[in-house]
Design an enzyme around this catalytic site. Structure first.
Site, PDB file in Angstrom:
ATOM      1  N   GLU A  55       0.818  -1.209   0.000  1.00  0.00           N
ATOM      2  CA  GLU A  55       0.000   0.000   0.000  1.00  0.00           C
ATOM      3  C   GLU A  55       0.851   1.258   0.000  1.00  0.00           C
ATOM      4  OE1 GLU A  55      -2.183  -3.067   2.674  1.00  0.00           O
ATOM      5  OE2 GLU A  55      -0.140  -2.609   2.022  1.00  0.00           O
ATOM      6  N   CYS A  81      -2.544  -3.822   7.138  1.00  0.00           N
ATOM      7  CA  CYS A  81      -2.185  -4.066   8.535  1.00  0.00           C
ATOM      8  C   CYS A  81      -2.605  -2.887   9.412  1.00  0.00           C
ATOM      9  CB  CYS A  81      -0.687  -4.337   8.677  1.00  0.00           C
ATOM     10  SG  CYS A  81       0.370  -2.965   8.152  1.00  0.00           S
ATOM     11  N   TRP A 178      21.714 -36.384 -14.102  1.00  0.00           N
ATOM     12  CA  TRP A 178      20.469 -35.704 -13.773  1.00  0.00           C
ATOM     13  C   TRP A 178      19.314 -36.551 -14.298  1.00  0.00           C
ATOM     14  CZ3 TRP A 178      20.927 -31.833 -10.478  1.00  0.00           C
ATOM     15  CH2 TRP A 178      22.100 -31.093 -10.446  1.00  0.00           C
ATOM     16  N   SER A 230      20.447 -36.509  12.815  1.00  0.00           N
ATOM     17  CA  SER A 230      20.317 -36.909  14.215  1.00  0.00           C
ATOM     18  C   SER A 230      21.665 -37.105  14.888  1.00  0.00           C
ATOM     19  CB  SER A 230      19.471 -38.187  14.318  1.00  0.00           C
ATOM     20  OG  SER A 230      20.060 -39.234  13.566  1.00  0.00           O
TER      21      SER A 230
END
Length: 392
Positions: A55, A81, A178, A230
Site C-alpha cells: 500500500e 495491517c 540428472w 540426528s
C-alpha cells in the site's frame, strides 16, 4: 464487487508475485490505487521485511507522479495491517492519503491484524469490501504458507521429487544427476525461491553434497537450509554450509565436538530429539513456524520423504517426471510394505504441466487442517500459480 474491482484485484495479485523471493516472512501483497473511472494512480508490492508494504509503495508512486489520492480506491490482495511492526500501519497510511474506499481480497490471518485493519478503515468512514470467493482463494494460494503458519502453527510443506516413469529417483548406487532436464531444474529453483527454508536429510547431504540455494533464477532472499542430522554427521566441508544464506543442522542433541565444529563452520546447531535417537520431525516444523518460515521446500532421500509423509507432515508433492525408464534403482519413499492396496496414500493432482521435456505434477493431500482451502477449489487458481514457462 464491480467488474473493475475484479480486474484491479487480479492486477494486484500479479503485482504481489513480484514479492516472491523478496518479502519473506511477510506475506506477498500487491496494491493498485485508482479511481472508479478506470484511472490508475499508483501500484506497488511488498518489499524486503522491514521496508515498505504494498500500500505504501502504491501511495509513493502516486505521490511521485503528482496524483491526488483523495477519494480514490485501493485494491489490495490482503487486509491492510493495523499494527506497528517494523513499519507503521498501512491502514493509517490509506486513511491519511484521503482514500474513500478499500477492496481487499481476503482478511489477514495474523492475529495482530485479523479484521482490525478493515475495522480501522470503517471507523474512519472508508468504504470497505471483500472479494469474491475465487479471488480470495487466489490470494490465499499466493500466501498459502503465511496462512498455514498463522492458522495451523506450522509452515506449508512441499516435497519435491525428480523421478523416471518407473518411479526411480536414482541408480542403486545413488547416482541421480540428472534425472530431469535443465528446464525442470530451473523450474525447481523457482519453487525453492518461494520457500523460507529448504529441508534435506543427512543421507542426501552426504551422497549428493548439494548446495540447496537458489541460483538458477533471480532472488533477493535465500532460504534457510535445514539438515535433519540426528547424529551430527554433516562434514564441515559440506557445500550447503558455504552457500549464500544460513544453515541449520537439527540433531537429536546439540552438544559435543561435532556440534562445536559445525558452529565454527558457521552453522546453527539445534536439538529436537524424538524417539530412539531420532529427530522429532513435527517438532522441527513447529520450530520453523516459530522462526517465521512460511513454506518449507523438501529435497531429501526416500527415508526422510517416507517419514514425513507417513507422519502426515507433507501438504503438497511437486513431482518432475522424466520420460525415461531406469529399471533397478531407488524410489522416492521408503516405508514398510503396506498390507493392502486400500491403505495406499492417496493424493489429488491439482496441476499437470510440461516443463521442457519433463512433466511437472503437483498433488495435494485430500484433507488439510484449519484454514487450508479444500483441494477441490484449487483448479480455479491457475492464473496465480508460478508462471508456466520453462524457467518460471
Amino acid at each position: 464487487m464491480t467488474p473493475l474491482d475484479v480486474e484491479r484485484l487480479h492486477q494486484a495479485l500479479a503485482l504481489a508475485e513480484n514479492a516472491i523471493g523478496l518479502s519473506d516472512p511477510n506475506p506477498r501483497v500487491g496494491c493498485v490505487i485508482g479511481h472508479e473511472d478506470g484511472r490508475v494512480l499508483g501500484t506497488g508490492s511488498t518489499q524486503l521485511a522491514g521496508s515498505a508494504h504494498a500500500e505504501v509503495m502504491a501511495l509513493r508512486q502516486a505521490q511521485a507522479a503528482g496524483h491526488d489520492t483523495r477519494g480514490a480506491t485501493a485494491w489490495v490482495t490482503l487486509e491492510p495491517c493495523a499494527h506497528h511492526g517494523r513499519t507503521p500501519p498501512c491502514a493509517d497510511a490509506l486513511i491519511a492519503a484521503g482514500l474513500a474506499r478499500v477492496v481487499a481480497a481476503t482478511v489477514d490471518p495474523n492475529p495482530r491484524v485479523a479484521g482490525r485493519g478493515l475495522q480501522r478503515l470503517r471507523d474512519a468512514r472508508l468504504g470497505v469490501e471483500l472479494a469474491d470467493e475465487a479471488t480470495a482463494l487466489a490470494a490465499r494460494e499466493l500466501n498459502i504458507g503465511f496462512f498455514s503458519r498463522h492458522e495451523r502453527g506450522r509452515p506449508w510443506v512441499r516435497l519435491k521429487v525428480a523421478a523416471t516413469l518407473d518411479g526411480r529417483t536414482s541408480l542403486p548406487d545413488g547416482t541421480s544427476q540428472w534425472i530431469t532436464g535443465a528446464q525442470a531444474r530451473a523450474d525447481g529453483h523457482a519453487w525453492r525461491r518461494r520457500a523460507g527454508a529448504v529441508l534435506t536429510g543427512i543421507g542426501t547431504a552426504l551422497s549428493d553434497d548439494p548446495r540447496l540455494d537458489v541460483r538458477l533464477v533471480a532472488t533477493t532472499v535465500q532460504p534457510l537450509r535445514v539438515v535433519v542430522d540426528s547424529g551430527l554427521r554433516l562434514p564441515v566441508t559440506a557445500r550447503l554450509l558455504a552457500a549464500p544464506g544460513q544453515a541449520l543442522v537439527v540433531g537429536a542433541r546439540a552438544d559435543g565436538p561435532a556440534a562445536a565444529l559445525l558452529r565454527q563452520a558457521g552453522a546453527e546447531v539445534w536439538a529436537c530429539p524424538g524417539a530412539v535417537t531420532q529427530v522429532d520431525l513435527a517438532g522441527v516444523l513447529q520450530e520453523l513456524g516459530r522462526r517465521d518460515v512460511n513454506e518449507v521446500h523438501v529435497e531429501a532421500g526416500p527415508r526422510l520423504n517416507g517419514a514425513l509423509i507417513e507422519n502426515g507432515l507433507v501438504d503438497e508433492l511437486l513431482v518432475y517426471m522424466a520420460p525415461s525408464l531406469l529399471g533397478p534403482g531407488l524410489g522416492f519413499v521408503d516405508w514398510p510394505t503396506l498390507p493392502a492396496l486400500a491403505q495406499a496414500h492417496r493424493w489429488r493432482i491439482v496441476e499437470a504441466t510440461m516443463v521442457g521435456e519433463d512433466l511437472r505434477l503437483r498433488l495435494r493431500a485430500p484433507a488439510h487442517g484449519k484454514g487450508i482451502p479444500p483441494v477441490e477449489n484449487f483448479d480455479i487458481l491457475a492464473t496465480h500459480l508460478p508462471k508456466r514457462s520453462t524457467t518460471c
